[in-house]
Design a protein around this motif. Structure first.
Motif, mmCIF file in Angstrom:
data_model
loop_
_atom_site.group_PDB
_atom_site.id
_atom_site.type_symbol
_atom_site.label_atom_id
_atom_site.label_comp_id
_atom_site.label_asym_id
_atom_site.label_seq_id
_atom_site.Cartn_x
_atom_site.Cartn_y
_atom_site.Cartn_z
ATOM 1 N N LYS A 8 0.957 -0.978 -0.033
ATOM 2 C CA LYS A 8 -0.006 0.141 -0.044
ATOM 3 C C LYS A 8 0.940 1.366 0.087
ATOM 4 O O LYS A 8 0.428 2.233 -0.829
ATOM 5 N N VAL A 9 1.967 1.183 0.843
ATOM 6 C CA VAL A 9 2.886 2.416 0.890
ATOM 7 C C VAL A 9 3.592 2.584 -0.642
ATOM 8 O O VAL A 9 3.563 3.543 -1.051
ATOM 9 N N ARG A 10 3.898 1.567 -1.190
ATOM 10 C CA ARG A 10 4.559 1.719 -2.460
ATOM 11 C C ARG A 10 3.483 2.075 -3.512
ATOM 12 O O ARG A 10 3.864 2.720 -4.423
ATOM 13 N N ALA A 11 2.202 1.881 -3.327
ATOM 14 C CA ALA A 11 1.275 2.314 -4.393
ATOM 15 C C ALA A 11 0.956 3.942 -3.991
ATOM 16 O O ALA A 11 -0.036 4.534 -4.431
ATOM 17 N N GLY A 12 1.367 4.338 -2.841
ATOM 18 C CA GLY A 12 1.308 5.936 -2.470
ATOM 19 C C GLY A 12 0.275 6.119 -1.464
ATOM 20 O O GLY A 12 -0.072 7.194 -1.037
ATOM 21 N N ASN A 13 0.010 4.930 -0.414
ATOM 22 C CA ASN A 13 -0.897 5.355 0.623
ATOM 23 C C ASN A 13 -0.045 5.602 1.797
ATOM 24 O O ASN A 13 0.559 4.965 2.297
ATOM 25 N N ASP A 14 -0.210 7.195 2.147
ATOM 26 C CA ASP A 14 0.476 7.522 3.313
ATOM 27 C C ASP A 14 -0.010 7.110 4.505
ATOM 28 O O ASP A 14 0.885 6.911 5.434
ATOM 29 N N HIS A 15 -1.177 6.991 4.558
ATOM 30 C CA HIS A 15 -1.633 6.456 6.017
ATOM 31 C C HIS A 15 -1.202 4.823 6.233
ATOM 32 O O HIS A 15 -0.959 4.611 7.447
ATOM 33 N N ASP A 44 16.070 10.990 17.728
ATOM 34 C CA ASP A 44 16.562 11.605 16.244
ATOM 35 C C ASP A 44 16.475 10.576 15.204
ATOM 36 O O ASP A 44 16.144 10.736 14.114
ATOM 37 N N VAL A 45 17.415 9.538 15.694
ATOM 38 C CA VAL A 45 17.690 8.581 14.431
ATOM 39 C C VAL A 45 16.750 7.881 14.300
ATOM 40 O O VAL A 45 16.372 7.270 13.070
ATOM 41 N N THR A 46 15.698 7.517 15.152
ATOM 42 C CA THR A 46 14.565 6.510 14.741
ATOM 43 C C THR A 46 13.796 7.283 13.613
ATOM 44 O O THR A 46 13.517 6.688 12.637
ATOM 45 N N GLN A 47 13.602 8.710 13.831
ATOM 46 C CA GLN A 47 12.959 9.272 12.619
ATOM 47 C C GLN A 47 13.817 9.283 11.315
ATOM 48 O O GLN A 47 13.170 9.029 10.250
ATOM 49 N N GLU A 48 15.135 9.355 11.509
ATOM 50 C CA GLU A 48 15.750 9.363 10.312
ATOM 51 C C GLU A 48 15.697 7.918 9.620
ATOM 52 O O GLU A 48 15.676 7.930 8.461
ATOM 53 N N TYR A 54 11.437 4.562 4.408
ATOM 54 C CA TYR A 54 10.424 4.905 3.128
ATOM 55 C C TYR A 54 11.111 4.961 1.739
ATOM 56 O O TYR A 54 10.538 4.617 0.601
ATOM 57 N N THR A 55 12.578 5.530 1.603
ATOM 58 C CA THR A 55 12.836 5.992 0.418
ATOM 59 C C THR A 55 13.544 4.440 -0.022
ATOM 60 O O THR A 55 13.776 4.298 -1.341
ATOM 61 N N TRP A 68 14.484 -6.751 8.198
ATOM 62 C CA TRP A 68 14.922 -5.696 7.091
ATOM 63 C C TRP A 68 15.059 -4.293 7.830
ATOM 64 O O TRP A 68 16.110 -3.756 7.537
ATOM 65 N N ILE A 69 13.758 -3.925 8.401
ATOM 66 C CA ILE A 69 13.886 -2.550 8.932
ATOM 67 C C ILE A 69 14.923 -2.434 10.072
ATOM 68 O O ILE A 69 15.604 -1.334 10.373
ATOM 69 N N THR A 70 14.962 -3.505 10.760
ATOM 70 C CA THR A 70 15.900 -3.603 11.972
ATOM 71 C C THR A 70 17.502 -3.380 11.677
ATOM 72 O O THR A 70 18.312 -2.620 12.194
#
Length: 180
Positions: A8-15, A44-48, A54-55, A68-70
């Protein structure tokens, strides 16, 4: 569930991305904190890391999202820690070899540091009086525990306790959105 949200995120769903953040923010924070051992840096790093996630989503190939995210979080935290250690060494060398050079040549970092300070100053007046001086001295004036203790004529441990209690008060009374 994660793979569906990723699609869904890849499809552009920000929610859907907001749901991913809410689902994994504590996991990422704990991971980053285990490397950095500093709450402010870890926040701060968590936000980064979430920006990096996302990118990097186009490269994710549905093989264990949490793993993967860890891995992204650990690598980012380690990179930051190494960078800061190098900067400390370089700054110390530059400062000792040429008194004309300032310690804060990185304009972008200085900008964000000043923005954070201004915001904290605005919020500082909300703190109970007993915590305000310690928070101001530690975060704004960047004094050490020892310096604060000497100025206030208290033990270093008392400074640590006051700062700990102030952080707890802030967590309880301030919302994350207040600092976004």
């Amino acid at each position: 569930m994660s793979d569906e949200l990723v699609e869904k995120v890849r499809a552009g769903n920000d929610h859907a991305f907001r749901i991913l953040i809410e689902t994994y923010k504590q996991t990422i924070f704990r991971t980053v904190y285990s490397v950095l051992r500093n709450q402010k840096d870890a926040e701060d790093v968590t936000q980064e890391v979430f920006i990096k996630i996302y990118t990097s989503l186009p490269q994710y190939n549905n093989q264990g999202f949490k793993t993967w995210i860890t891995r992204i979080a650990i690598n980012h935290a380690i990179d930051l820690k190494r960078k800061r250690e190098r900067q400390k060494e370089e700054s110390h060398e530059e400062y000792s070899s040429d008194p004309q050079l300032g310690l804060s040549d990185d304009v972008e970092a200085l900008f964000f540091q000043n923005e954070r300070r201004r915001h904290v100053l605005r919020k500082l007046n909300e703190l109970p009086e007993g915590y305000r001086d310690v928070v101001y001295d530690y975060y704004i004036k960047e004094k050490t525990f020892k310096q604060i203790a000497e100025e206030q004529q208290i033990q270093v441990k008392s400074v640590e306790v006051k700062l700990y209690r102030a952080r707890n008060w802030m967590r309880k009374h301030w919302k994350e959105e207040d600092f976004s």
